[in-house]
Write a protein that holds these residues in place. Structure first.
Motif, PDB file in Angstrom:
ATOM      1  N   GLY A   1     -47.745 -34.618 -39.480  1.00 20.27           N
ATOM      2  CA  GLY A   1     -48.503 -34.419 -38.253  1.00 20.27           C
ATOM      3  C   GLY A   1     -49.119 -35.695 -37.703  1.00 20.27           C
ATOM      4  N   ALA A   2     -49.337 -35.687 -36.393  1.00 14.34           N
ATOM      5  CA  ALA A   2     -50.061 -36.756 -35.707  1.00 14.34           C
ATOM      6  C   ALA A   2     -51.068 -36.058 -34.808  1.00 14.34           C
ATOM      7  N   TYR A   3     -52.177 -36.712 -34.529  1.00 20.50           N
ATOM      8  CA  TYR A   3     -53.243 -36.073 -33.774  1.00 20.50           C
ATOM      9  C   TYR A   3     -53.485 -36.744 -32.434  1.00 20.50           C
ATOM     10  N   LEU A   4     -53.808 -35.904 -31.433  1.00 20.75           N
ATOM     11  CA  LEU A   4     -54.067 -36.363 -30.076  1.00 20.75           C
ATOM     12  C   LEU A   4     -55.306 -35.669 -29.535  1.00 20.75           C
ATOM     13  N   CYS A   5     -56.102 -36.389 -28.750  1.00 25.92           N
ATOM     14  CA  CYS A   5     -57.218 -35.751 -28.047  1.00 25.92           C
ATOM     15  C   CYS A   5     -56.635 -34.724 -27.078  1.00 25.92           C
ATOM     16  N   ALA A   6     -57.411 -33.723 -26.753  1.00 21.41           N
ATOM     17  CA  ALA A   6     -56.943 -32.687 -25.826  1.00 21.41           C
ATOM     18  C   ALA A   6     -57.121 -33.146 -24.383  1.00 21.41           C
TER      19      ALA A   6
END
Length: 90
Positions: A47-52
């Motif tokens: 997984g990689a994370y991004l701001c909404a």
């Protein structure tokens, strides 16, 4: 007195800010090599994370944040699909 529960922090691949895991949207690469938006944050895979936010998504496209996270070239079709699923979440 018990210690306060540690909040899991993750870095946004768009803006590079550290935020709590709950604030971010997880983009997941499944075992089949498919990219999906993981709303639960619990599915198996890398997984990689991004701001909404749309800005962070645009930044991640520009600075190749997803490509760095998954160590592979990512097609524009994948970005289009992710953009469409992110629009629903924002």
């Amino acid at each position: 007195m018990a210690a306060a529960k540690k909040i899991p922090m993750r870095m946004c691949i768009g803006c590079g800010e550290m935020k709590s895991k709950k604030e971010l949207i997880r983009i997941l690469k499944t075992a089949e090599g498919e990219f999906v938006v993981d709303t639960t944050g619990r599915k198996n895979g890398r997984g990689a994370y991004l701001c909404a936010s749309r800005e962070c998504f645009e930044k991640s496209m520009k600075n190749h944040g997803l490509e760095r996270s998954f160590k592979m070239k990512i097609s524009s079709q994948v970005y289009e699909n992710l953009k469409a699923s992110m629009e629903e979440k924002i």
